[in-house]
Design a protein around this motif. Structure first.
Motif, PDB file in Angstrom:
ATOM      1  N   ASP A   1      -8.918  37.379 -12.729  1.00 18.24           N
ATOM      2  CA  ASP A   1     -10.055  38.112 -12.203  1.00 18.24           C
ATOM      3  C   ASP A   1     -10.957  37.152 -11.441  1.00 18.24           C
ATOM      4  O   ASP A   1     -11.459  36.178 -12.012  1.00 18.24           O
ATOM      5  CB  ASP A   1     -10.846  38.767 -13.330  1.00 18.24           C
ATOM      6  CG  ASP A   1     -10.318  40.143 -13.693  1.00 18.24           C
ATOM      7  OD1 ASP A   1     -10.714  40.648 -14.753  1.00 18.24           O
ATOM      8  OD2 ASP A   1      -9.520  40.710 -12.928  1.00 18.24           O
TER       9      ASP A   1
ATOM     10  N   ARG B   1      -8.795  41.391  -8.672  1.00 24.13           N
ATOM     11  CA  ARG B   1      -7.804  41.010  -9.678  1.00 24.13           C
ATOM     12  C   ARG B   1      -6.497  40.675  -8.967  1.00 24.13           C
ATOM     13  O   ARG B   1      -6.018  41.446  -8.130  1.00 24.13           O
ATOM     14  CB  ARG B   1      -7.586  42.145 -10.679  1.00 24.13           C
ATOM     15  CG  ARG B   1      -6.570  41.840 -11.764  1.00 24.13           C
ATOM     16  CD  ARG B   1      -6.655  42.833 -12.921  1.00 24.13           C
ATOM     17  NE  ARG B   1      -7.892  42.648 -13.679  1.00 24.13           N
ATOM     18  CZ  ARG B   1      -8.173  43.311 -14.797  1.00 24.13           C
ATOM     19  NH1 ARG B   1      -7.325  44.201 -15.281  1.00 24.13           N
ATOM     20  NH2 ARG B   1      -9.309  43.080 -15.421  1.00 24.13           N
TER      21      ARG B   1
ATOM     22  N   LYS C   1     -14.888  42.774  -8.238  1.00 23.33           N
ATOM     23  CA  LYS C   1     -13.848  41.853  -8.689  1.00 23.33           C
ATOM     24  C   LYS C   1     -12.644  41.985  -7.771  1.00 23.33           C
ATOM     25  O   LYS C   1     -12.399  43.037  -7.189  1.00 23.33           O
ATOM     26  CB  LYS C   1     -13.388  42.169 -10.111  1.00 23.33           C
ATOM     27  CG  LYS C   1     -14.442  42.161 -11.184  1.00 23.33           C
ATOM     28  CD  LYS C   1     -13.806  42.537 -12.519  1.00 23.33           C
ATOM     29  CE  LYS C   1     -14.837  42.658 -13.626  1.00 23.33           C
ATOM     30  NZ  LYS C   1     -14.205  43.069 -14.915  1.00 23.33           N
TER      31      LYS C   1
END
Length: 277
Positions: free
Chosen positions: A193, A181, A179
């Protein structure tokens, strides 16, 4: 005799039409209107293309000097920040190829983004520019750092398709996901995200925060807080839109699991927006 008669009839009909002009039944007005409409449409299309702002327009521009915090996390451990400037890494930002002075000297965890004329300005200012300077591979399935950024014998590749991606960490045996973020403003808790197309994530304003994380796909044991470098943005004079209360708590402990994490994104979606406290 029949053939001769037929030939004479054909010749007679041909002689009657000799010298006559073929005309449109409606005259020349209709074709002229169609031609004018086509010309006007072509002109409008050309004007529209010329008037649409190019990708290089908008912020940031060469007069801008943005500071953007970043961090790279695997399981619950933040990796050392990157070292070296674009010049030290033999990347000439002024050529327009990378077109940004991306300085992370002394491992400060800050992207010092100073776009150059003719380079990565406006919508071209993306995370991919920063990744290219440091020769980092970041895809939906792999994070790879160059040997120059890790110690001898240290791991530098994390492939989520590898069953041992978390070997030696608290997340060993877990299925992984990558991910990024993004906090648009370091003084607020709202984040997005992203789970795909990382290179095209844009630098839209001064004071952003990016956390690149390889974390377990399921569960809420690992939280992705702002990296410690976010606290340096205030020291650098970056004025945020929030109250000035910055989440700078080092991410070294497991968060309170009594509060369910309802913000875990659906990994089939591109982005998820939520707000932290």
């Amino acid at each position: 005799m029949a053939q001769s008669s037929s030939a004479r009839k054909v010749a007679k009909l041909a002689s009657r039409g000799k010298g006559k002009k073929v005309r449109f039944s409606g005259g020349t007005t209709f074709p002229a209107i169609i031609t004018a409409v086509c010309v006007a449409m072509i002109a409008l299309v050309a004007y529209a293309k010329l008037s649409v702002p190019g990708e290089e327009t908008g912020a940031p521009q060469p007069d801008d000097a943005w500071s953007i915090a970043y961090g790279i996390k695997v399981c619950n451990e933040w990796l050392p920040n990157l070292a070296g400037t674009s010049a030290e890494l033999e990347e000439d930002a002024s050529t327009g190829d990378l077109a940004a002075v991306v300085n992370a000297s002394d491992r400060d965890g800050i992207i010092h983004y100073h776009p150059q004329v003719g380079g990565a300005t406006g919508k071209r200012a993306k995370l991919g520019v920063f990744l290219d300077v440091y020769d980092i591979t970041l895809t939906d399935t792999k994070l790879e750092l160059p040997e120059s950024q890790v110690g001898a014998g240290e791991r530098r590749t994390w492939d989520i398709d590898d069953d041992d991606v978390f070997e030696g960490t608290d997340c060993e045996g877990e299925e992984a996901v990558i991910k990024v973020r993004v906090w648009r403003d370091y003084t607020t808790g709202e984040f997005v995200d992203n789970v795909t197309d990382f290179r095209n994530l844009r630098f839209t304003n001064n004071g952003m925060v990016f956390a690149i994380a390889v974390v377990p796909r399921e569960g809420d044991d690992i939280e992705i807080n702002k990296p410690d470098s976010a606290a340096k943005l205030e020291e650098l004079g970056v004025i945020g839109e929030g109250s000035g209360s910055t989440d700078t708590t080092p991410d070294t402990t497991t968060p309170d699991t009594t509060t369910p994490d309802t913000t875990t994104p659906d990994t089939t979606a591109a982005v998820t927006t939520t707000t932290t406290g």
